[in-house]
Design a protein around this motif. Structure first.
Motif, PDB file in Angstrom:
ATOM      1  N   GLY A 147       0.841  -1.217  -0.011  1.00  0.00           N
ATOM      2  CA  GLY A 147      -0.039  -0.199  -0.069  1.00  0.00           C
ATOM      3  C   GLY A 147       0.720   1.222   0.073  1.00  0.00           C
ATOM      4  O   GLY A 147       0.389   2.464  -0.400  1.00  0.00           O
ATOM      5  N   MET A 148       1.928   1.342   0.476  1.00  0.00           N
ATOM      6  CA  MET A 148       2.834   2.465   0.761  1.00  0.00           C
ATOM      7  C   MET A 148       4.007   2.351  -0.270  1.00  0.00           C
ATOM      8  O   MET A 148       4.662   3.634  -0.485  1.00  0.00           O
ATOM      9  N   LYS A 149       4.540   1.525  -0.927  1.00  0.00           N
ATOM     10  CA  LYS A 149       5.754   1.680  -1.596  1.00  0.00           C
ATOM     11  C   LYS A 149       5.477   2.520  -2.739  1.00  0.00           C
ATOM     12  O   LYS A 149       6.460   3.335  -2.945  1.00  0.00           O
ATOM     13  N   LYS A 150       4.353   2.460  -3.573  1.00  0.00           N
ATOM     14  CA  LYS A 150       4.740   3.586  -4.766  1.00  0.00           C
ATOM     15  C   LYS A 150       4.534   4.921  -4.353  1.00  0.00           C
ATOM     16  O   LYS A 150       5.462   5.758  -4.956  1.00  0.00           O
ATOM     17  N   PRO A 151       3.665   5.225  -3.233  1.00  0.00           N
ATOM     18  CA  PRO A 151       3.666   6.982  -3.186  1.00  0.00           C
ATOM     19  C   PRO A 151       4.963   7.210  -2.307  1.00  0.00           C
ATOM     20  O   PRO A 151       5.513   8.312  -2.528  1.00  0.00           O
ATOM     21  N   LEU A 152       5.489   6.372  -1.344  1.00  0.00           N
ATOM     22  CA  LEU A 152       6.777   6.758  -0.881  1.00  0.00           C
ATOM     23  C   LEU A 152       7.868   6.796  -1.670  1.00  0.00           C
ATOM     24  O   LEU A 152       8.780   7.468  -1.768  1.00  0.00           O
ATOM     25  N   TYR A 153       8.002   5.940  -2.617  1.00  0.00           N
ATOM     26  CA  TYR A 153       9.197   5.663  -3.497  1.00  0.00           C
ATOM     27  C   TYR A 153       9.072   7.022  -4.502  1.00  0.00           C
ATOM     28  O   TYR A 153      10.089   7.552  -4.724  1.00  0.00           O
ATOM     29  N   THR A 154       7.607   7.491  -4.930  1.00  0.00           N
ATOM     30  CA  THR A 154       7.699   8.617  -5.553  1.00  0.00           C
ATOM     31  C   THR A 154       8.311   9.932  -5.032  1.00  0.00           C
ATOM     32  O   THR A 154       9.069  10.548  -5.442  1.00  0.00           O
ATOM     33  N   VAL A 155       7.956  10.000  -3.665  1.00  0.00           N
ATOM     34  CA  VAL A 155       8.308  11.143  -2.962  1.00  0.00           C
ATOM     35  C   VAL A 155       9.816  10.958  -2.732  1.00  0.00           C
ATOM     36  O   VAL A 155      10.607  12.096  -3.015  1.00  0.00           O
ATOM     37  N   VAL A 156      10.473   9.755  -2.443  1.00  0.00           N
ATOM     38  CA  VAL A 156      11.963   9.659  -2.260  1.00  0.00           C
ATOM     39  C   VAL A 156      12.687   9.954  -3.721  1.00  0.00           C
ATOM     40  O   VAL A 156      13.625  10.763  -3.790  1.00  0.00           O
ATOM     41  N   LEU A 157      12.038   9.296  -4.775  1.00  0.00           N
ATOM     42  CA  LEU A 157      12.640   9.734  -6.296  1.00  0.00           C
ATOM     43  C   LEU A 157      12.827  11.222  -6.470  1.00  0.00           C
ATOM     44  O   LEU A 157      13.782  11.611  -6.853  1.00  0.00           O
ATOM     45  N   ARG A 158      11.682  12.132  -6.147  1.00  0.00           N
ATOM     46  CA  ARG A 158      11.719  13.354  -6.532  1.00  0.00           C
ATOM     47  C   ARG A 158      12.436  14.371  -5.562  1.00  0.00           C
ATOM     48  O   ARG A 158      13.031  15.290  -6.092  1.00  0.00           O
ATOM     49  N   ILE A 159      13.106  13.501  -4.540  1.00  0.00           N
ATOM     50  CA  ILE A 159      14.269  14.216  -3.698  1.00  0.00           C
ATOM     51  C   ILE A 159      15.349  13.783  -4.034  1.00  0.00           C
ATOM     52  O   ILE A 159      16.308  14.906  -4.226  1.00  0.00           O
ATOM     53  N   THR A 160      15.580  12.701  -4.401  1.00  0.00           N
ATOM     54  CA  THR A 160      17.118  12.292  -4.517  1.00  0.00           C
ATOM     55  C   THR A 160      17.454  12.313  -6.203  1.00  0.00           C
ATOM     56  O   THR A 160      18.712  12.480  -6.259  1.00  0.00           O
TER      57      THR A 160
ATOM     58  N   GLN B 166      18.720   4.474  -8.116  1.00  0.00           N
ATOM     59  CA  GLN B 166      19.474   3.609  -6.984  1.00  0.00           C
ATOM     60  C   GLN B 166      19.432   4.132  -5.738  1.00  0.00           C
ATOM     61  O   GLN B 166      18.990   3.290  -4.755  1.00  0.00           O
ATOM     62  N   LEU B 167      19.560   5.560  -5.721  1.00  0.00           N
ATOM     63  CA  LEU B 167      19.414   6.049  -4.340  1.00  0.00           C
ATOM     64  C   LEU B 167      18.174   5.939  -3.705  1.00  0.00           C
ATOM     65  O   LEU B 167      18.123   5.521  -2.493  1.00  0.00           O
ATOM     66  N   SER B 168      16.996   6.071  -4.643  1.00  0.00           N
ATOM     67  CA  SER B 168      15.613   6.075  -4.306  1.00  0.00           C
ATOM     68  C   SER B 168      15.421   4.815  -3.666  1.00  0.00           C
ATOM     69  O   SER B 168      14.878   4.312  -2.602  1.00  0.00           O
ATOM     70  N   GLU B 169      15.762   3.668  -4.509  1.00  0.00           N
ATOM     71  CA  GLU B 169      15.658   2.173  -3.978  1.00  0.00           C
ATOM     72  C   GLU B 169      16.312   1.932  -2.590  1.00  0.00           C
ATOM     73  O   GLU B 169      15.564   1.179  -1.799  1.00  0.00           O
ATOM     74  N   ASP B 170      17.496   2.288  -2.444  1.00  0.00           N
ATOM     75  CA  ASP B 170      18.282   2.220  -1.373  1.00  0.00           C
ATOM     76  C   ASP B 170      17.565   2.880  -0.137  1.00  0.00           C
ATOM     77  O   ASP B 170      17.226   2.164   0.921  1.00  0.00           O
ATOM     78  N   VAL B 171      16.986   3.903  -0.347  1.00  0.00           N
ATOM     79  CA  VAL B 171      16.391   4.821   0.832  1.00  0.00           C
ATOM     80  C   VAL B 171      15.088   4.157   1.155  1.00  0.00           C
ATOM     81  O   VAL B 171      14.739   3.830   2.418  1.00  0.00           O
ATOM     82  N   LEU B 172      14.409   3.488   0.174  1.00  0.00           N
ATOM     83  CA  LEU B 172      12.959   2.795   0.441  1.00  0.00           C
ATOM     84  C   LEU B 172      13.447   1.722   1.045  1.00  0.00           C
ATOM     85  O   LEU B 172      12.585   1.275   1.973  1.00  0.00           O
ATOM     86  N   GLN B 173      14.349   0.943   0.631  1.00  0.00           N
ATOM     87  CA  GLN B 173      14.725  -0.388   1.280  1.00  0.00           C
ATOM     88  C   GLN B 173      15.005  -0.233   2.822  1.00  0.00           C
ATOM     89  O   GLN B 173      14.604  -0.908   3.648  1.00  0.00           O
ATOM     90  N   GLU B 174      15.768   0.842   3.040  1.00  0.00           N
ATOM     91  CA  GLU B 174      16.230   1.329   4.441  1.00  0.00           C
ATOM     92  C   GLU B 174      15.105   1.614   5.399  1.00  0.00           C
ATOM     93  O   GLU B 174      14.920   1.196   6.309  1.00  0.00           O
ATOM     94  N   LEU B 175      14.096   2.429   4.737  1.00  0.00           N
ATOM     95  CA  LEU B 175      12.851   2.991   5.538  1.00  0.00           C
ATOM     96  C   LEU B 175      12.013   1.686   5.695  1.00  0.00           C
ATOM     97  O   LEU B 175      11.547   1.608   6.902  1.00  0.00           O
ATOM     98  N   PHE B 176      11.874   0.697   4.892  1.00  0.00           N
ATOM     99  CA  PHE B 176      10.850  -0.551   5.176  1.00  0.00           C
ATOM    100  C   PHE B 176      11.651  -1.453   6.127  1.00  0.00           C
ATOM    101  O   PHE B 176      10.953  -2.044   6.956  1.00  0.00           O
ATOM    102  N   VAL B 177      12.806  -1.502   5.856  1.00  0.00           N
ATOM    103  CA  VAL B 177      13.525  -2.347   7.045  1.00  0.00           C
ATOM    104  C   VAL B 177      13.430  -1.776   8.461  1.00  0.00           C
ATOM    105  O   VAL B 177      13.033  -2.429   9.489  1.00  0.00           O
ATOM    106  N   LYS B 178      13.670  -0.435   8.708  1.00  0.00           N
ATOM    107  CA  LYS B 178      13.363   0.193   9.761  1.00  0.00           C
ATOM    108  C   LYS B 178      11.954   0.239  10.227  1.00  0.00           C
ATOM    109  O   LYS B 178      11.712  -0.259  11.586  1.00  0.00           O
TER     110      LYS B 178
END
Length: 169
Positions: free
Chosen positions: A25-38, A42-54
């Motif tokens: 439910g959250m991966k797509k909107p969170l990824y969009t936010v992160v991608l538009r920042i970074t 590759q950085l966005s995928e790393d950030v999203l993975q770190e976020l979901f692990v946390k």
């Protein structure tokens, strides 16, 4: 996700199905936010993975707005990741094309390109509002800026997008 507090409670109890539901439910909107920042796939995928692990190992507790808290985590992780990078790689057109395959209409109409021309703060506010479906006060809380600044920046950004896109939006 209206049942986010309940999902987080189930995740804290070790319910893997709840985490999968949260992730889907959250991966797509969170990824969009992160991608538009970074502005880097590759950085966005790393950030999203770190976020979901946390979140998997330590879901937020005792927060008034779990959704705003999670978006703040995503925003902060993305900004911190950029700061740690010595070499900043701009998102190029082929990266945008890869990411927009799920929604070719946005890319073909130029909306994605137009959004990427906005300054970082405006791009983040528009993304959190439109893709994250966050309320303006939640965005103000996440970015730790006044509500009036969020509203003004959003209106300014939408005006720029209307100028760039014309009748497209």
């Amino acid at each position: 996700m209206n049942d986010l507090p309940q999902l987080l409670t189930r995740i804290r109890q070790g319910d893997k199905a709840a985490f999968e539901e949260f992730y889907e439910g959250m991966k797509k909107p969170l990824y969009t936010v992160v991608l538009r920042i970074t502005r880097n796939v590759q950085l966005s995928e790393d950030v999203l993975q770190e976020l979901f692990v946390k979140i998997y190992f330590s879901p937020p507790t005792n927060v008034t707005s779990p959704r705003a808290y999670i978006y703040r985590m995503a925003h902060n992780l993305a900004v911190d990741t950029i700061r740690k990078q010595r070499e900043y790689v701009e998102l190029n057109e082929s990266d945008i094309t890869l990411q927009c395959n799920q929604n070719n209409t946005l890319y073909e109409s130029g909306v994605e390109k137009a959004i990427m021309t906005l300054p970082e703060r405006e791009r983040t506010i528009v993304t959190m509002r439109l893709n994250g479906d966050l309320k303006f006060r939640e965005i103000a809380q996440i970015l730790t800026i006044p509500l009036g600044t969020v509203l003004w920046s959003y209106r300014k950004a939408i005006g720029k997008l209307q100028t760039i896109l014309g009748d497209t939006i």
